[in-house]
Design a protein around this motif. Structure first.
Motif, PDB file in Angstrom:
ATOM      1  N   UNK A   1     -18.559 140.158  58.255  1.00  0.00           N
ATOM      2  CA  UNK A   1     -19.414 139.080  57.775  1.00  0.00           C
ATOM      3  C   UNK A   1     -20.345 139.559  56.679  1.00  0.00           C
ATOM      4  N   UNK A   2     -20.657 138.643  55.771  1.00  0.00           N
ATOM      5  CA  UNK A   2     -21.712 138.836  54.782  1.00  0.00           C
ATOM      6  C   UNK A   2     -22.865 137.958  55.223  1.00  0.00           C
ATOM      7  N   UNK A   3     -24.080 138.336  54.883  1.00  0.00           N
ATOM      8  CA  UNK A   3     -25.267 137.579  55.288  1.00  0.00           C
ATOM      9  C   UNK A   3     -26.306 137.591  54.177  1.00  0.00           C
ATOM     10  N   UNK A   4     -27.102 136.500  54.160  1.00  0.00           N
ATOM     11  CA  UNK A   4     -28.207 136.402  53.220  1.00  0.00           C
ATOM     12  C   UNK A   4     -29.338 135.644  53.906  1.00  0.00           C
ATOM     13  N   UNK A   5     -30.535 136.251  53.932  1.00  0.00           N
ATOM     14  CA  UNK A   5     -31.684 135.563  54.502  1.00  0.00           C
ATOM     15  C   UNK A   5     -32.123 134.498  53.505  1.00  0.00           C
ATOM     16  N   UNK A   6     -32.126 133.243  53.946  1.00  0.00           N
ATOM     17  CA  UNK A   6     -32.406 132.127  53.041  1.00  0.00           C
ATOM     18  C   UNK A   6     -33.660 131.351  53.414  1.00  0.00           C
ATOM     19  N   UNK A   7     -34.278 131.663  54.537  1.00  0.00           N
ATOM     20  CA  UNK A   7     -35.485 130.947  54.961  1.00  0.00           C
ATOM     21  C   UNK A   7     -36.312 131.848  55.866  1.00  0.00           C
TER      22      UNK A   7
END
Length: 142
Positions: free
Chosen positions: A51-57
């Motif tokens: 998985x790839x992840x990005x903190x968006x909030x």
């Protein structure tokens, strides 16, 4: 800037009691902090199933317990929000760390959870959550 270990009481909280006047909140005993993180995740073909992840909030909730201290400007400011809704339940709030870092929450939502209830021989409590309402301003210690 101070370094090393420290007792938790070195953290200090201030709430707006009058226009642009910040006051300590008397008789706070415990607090906990929860970071509410929104993370978007996806699994593209080129990562072999990883998985790839990005903190968006992001959001912060500070839960505080203490004693109701009638007559203290900060304590009264919190307690007076118990029956408020909408923007009337918002106050500017500052958290000062032991090293001198200051986190300023503009228009934080103050959710009063307990104001004076308990056993007949208890000292009346004051319990509340401070919830970020937008991005706080962080001023690092110098």
């Amino acid at each position: 800037m101070k370094t090393g270990v420290y007792p938790c009481w070195k953290n200090q909280f201030q709430i707006e009691t009058e226009a642009e006047v910040m006051s300590q909140i008397k008789d706070c005993e415990t607090f906990s902090v929860s970071f509410d993180n929104g993370v978007e995740e996806w699994t593209p073909y080129d990562t072999d199933g990883w998985k790839r992840r990005l903190m968006t909030a992001k959001g912060i909730t500070i839960s505080v317990t203490g004693k109701r201290s009638v007559g203290d400007a900060g304590n009264d400011a919190v307690a007076n929000l118990a029956f408020k809704n909408e923007q009337d339940a918002e106050k500017n709030f500052h958290w000062t760390f032991p090293d001198g870092t200051v986190v300023k929450f503009a228009n934080a939502v103050i959710s009063v959870k307990n104001v004076g209830s308990g056993d007949s021989t208890n000292v009346a409590p004051l319990e509340f959550d401070v919830m970020s309402n937008g991005k706080p301003e962080v001023t690092p210690a110098v």
